[in-house]
Design a protein around this motif. Structure first.
Motif, PDB file in Angstrom:
ATOM      1  N   PHE A  15      30.666  40.587  40.630  1.00 27.94           N
ATOM      2  CA  PHE A  15      30.785  39.140  40.703  1.00 27.94           C
ATOM      3  C   PHE A  15      32.169  38.689  40.237  1.00 27.94           C
ATOM      4  O   PHE A  15      32.767  37.772  40.820  1.00 27.94           O
ATOM      5  N   GLY A  18      34.383  39.150  42.990  1.00 28.94           N
ATOM      6  CA  GLY A  18      34.142  38.123  43.995  1.00 28.94           C
ATOM      7  C   GLY A  18      34.820  36.812  43.653  1.00 28.94           C
ATOM      8  O   GLY A  18      35.365  36.135  44.532  1.00 28.94           O
ATOM      9  N   LYS A  96      30.646  28.149  47.468  1.00 26.89           N
ATOM     10  CA  LYS A  96      30.735  29.592  47.691  1.00 26.89           C
ATOM     11  C   LYS A  96      30.401  30.356  46.410  1.00 26.89           C
ATOM     12  O   LYS A  96      29.666  31.356  46.441  1.00 26.89           O
ATOM     13  N   MET A 100      27.282  32.835  45.861  1.00 26.30           N
ATOM     14  CA  MET A 100      27.620  34.222  45.560  1.00 26.30           C
ATOM     15  C   MET A 100      26.945  34.668  44.257  1.00 26.30           C
ATOM     16  O   MET A 100      26.469  35.810  44.153  1.00 26.30           O
ATOM     17  N   HIS A 101      26.888  33.774  43.274  1.00 21.63           N
ATOM     18  CA  HIS A 101      26.229  34.099  42.013  1.00 21.63           C
ATOM     19  C   HIS A 101      24.736  34.343  42.230  1.00 21.63           C
ATOM     20  O   HIS A 101      24.167  35.310  41.698  1.00 21.63           O
ATOM     21  N   GLU A 103      23.310  35.342  44.942  1.00 24.67           N
ATOM     22  CA  GLU A 103      23.158  36.601  45.665  1.00 24.67           C
ATOM     23  C   GLU A 103      23.309  37.791  44.713  1.00 24.67           C
ATOM     24  O   GLU A 103      22.558  38.770  44.802  1.00 24.67           O
ATOM     25  N   CYS A 104      24.295  37.713  43.814  1.00 22.67           N
ATOM     26  CA  CYS A 104      24.506  38.810  42.868  1.00 22.67           C
ATOM     27  C   CYS A 104      23.319  38.968  41.922  1.00 22.67           C
ATOM     28  O   CYS A 104      22.990  40.089  41.502  1.00 22.67           O
ATOM     29  N   PHE A 109      25.346  41.899  47.627  1.00 21.18           N
ATOM     30  CA  PHE A 109      26.802  41.783  47.523  1.00 21.18           C
ATOM     31  C   PHE A 109      27.460  41.659  48.899  1.00 21.18           C
ATOM     32  O   PHE A 109      28.649  41.943  49.043  1.00 21.18           O
ATOM     33  N   SER A 111      28.240  39.024  50.726  1.00 21.58           N
ATOM     34  CA  SER A 111      29.299  38.012  50.817  1.00 21.58           C
ATOM     35  C   SER A 111      30.608  38.533  50.233  1.00 21.58           C
ATOM     36  O   SER A 111      31.693  38.276  50.765  1.00 21.58           O
ATOM     37  N   ILE A 112      30.507  39.262  49.139  1.00 26.45           N
ATOM     38  CA  ILE A 112      31.713  39.821  48.516  1.00 26.45           C
ATOM     39  C   ILE A 112      32.332  40.872  49.431  1.00 26.45           C
ATOM     40  O   ILE A 112      33.554  40.989  49.529  1.00 26.45           O
ATOM     41  N   TRP A 192      27.141  29.985  54.735  1.00 23.58           N
ATOM     42  CA  TRP A 192      26.952  29.390  53.418  1.00 23.58           C
ATOM     43  C   TRP A 192      25.905  28.285  53.527  1.00 23.58           C
ATOM     44  O   TRP A 192      25.935  27.464  54.430  1.00 23.58           O
TER      45      TRP A 192
END
Length: 206
Positions: A15, A18, A96, A100-101, A103-104, A109, A111-112, A192
């Motif tokens: 993260f 990311g 974003k 992303m957070h 998802e992590c 991962f 998106s990263i 997104w």
């Protein structure tokens, strides 16, 4: 009040990467760093902003809300680079990061991974530009000789590739001592989803 879920040690490391990728691809922040809006240590200030964001996500004992993150980004840009943004990019970057957070937290991962790929393509751009310039010179020579059509076609193809690689939008970085431009419409990126807010509208500072 329930505390936010915490990232695993592995997820925290990914993260953090990311966050750095999102900030490195933020046109407004890149412009501020490259033009040293915050002085000689502009790059360090950008890195500090990334660290502050990571701490906010990983150390907060309260639920995380996107409008709080937007305010943090606004204040970080203004204090570090003496500038304000009125182009909608703060909201886009905050969204974003929030997604992303989430998802992590779920060990996702993807998106990263996409950000890594985009970053690799951007690094290659200077080389591509150089090749295009050389081919354009070759094309000029071929026009004088009128006997090398293939070089002309290759230069045309390279020009098309450059148009594809060119940034689709440029953030509006505005010094605090200049009038604020009218905001441009926010462009949502595919992939997104919308993150809910705590308040009905974002609390802007006067």
């Amino acid at each position: 009040m329930e505390a936010p879920k915490q990232l695993s040690a592995e997820s925290q490391s990914i993260f953090r990467e990311g966050i750095g990728l999102v900030l490195s691809q933020w046109s407004a922040l890149r412009m501020a760093v490259e033009n040293e809006w915050g002085g000689r240590d502009s790059r360090s200030k950008a890195e500090q902003l990334g660290s502050d964001i990571f701490s906010w996500f990983t150390q907060s004992k309260e639920p995380l809300y996107i409008d709080d993150l937007e305010n943090m980004l606004d204040e970080g840009i203004e204090s570090a680079f003496n500038a304000i943004l009125d182009d909608g990019s703060v909201e886009e970057v905050a969204e974003k990061l929030m997604i992303m957070h989430e998802e992590c937290l779920d060990g996702n991962f993807s998106s990263i991974g996409s950000l890594r790929e985009t970053s690799r393509k951007r690094v290659a751009h200077p080389h591509v530009r150089q090749v295009v310039n050389e081919d354009e010179d070759d094309d000029d020579d071929s026009e004088d000789d009128n006997n090398d059509i293939r070089d002309g076609n290759r230069a045309s193809n390279d020009s098309s590739e450059m148009m594809i690689d060119a940034p689709q939008s440029v953030s509006n970085m505005i010094p605090t001592n200049m009038p604020v431009a009218e905001p441009t419409p926010k462009v949502e990126e595919d992939g997104w989803t919308v993150v809910g807010r705590r308040r009905n509208s974002r609390g802007k500072r006067n």
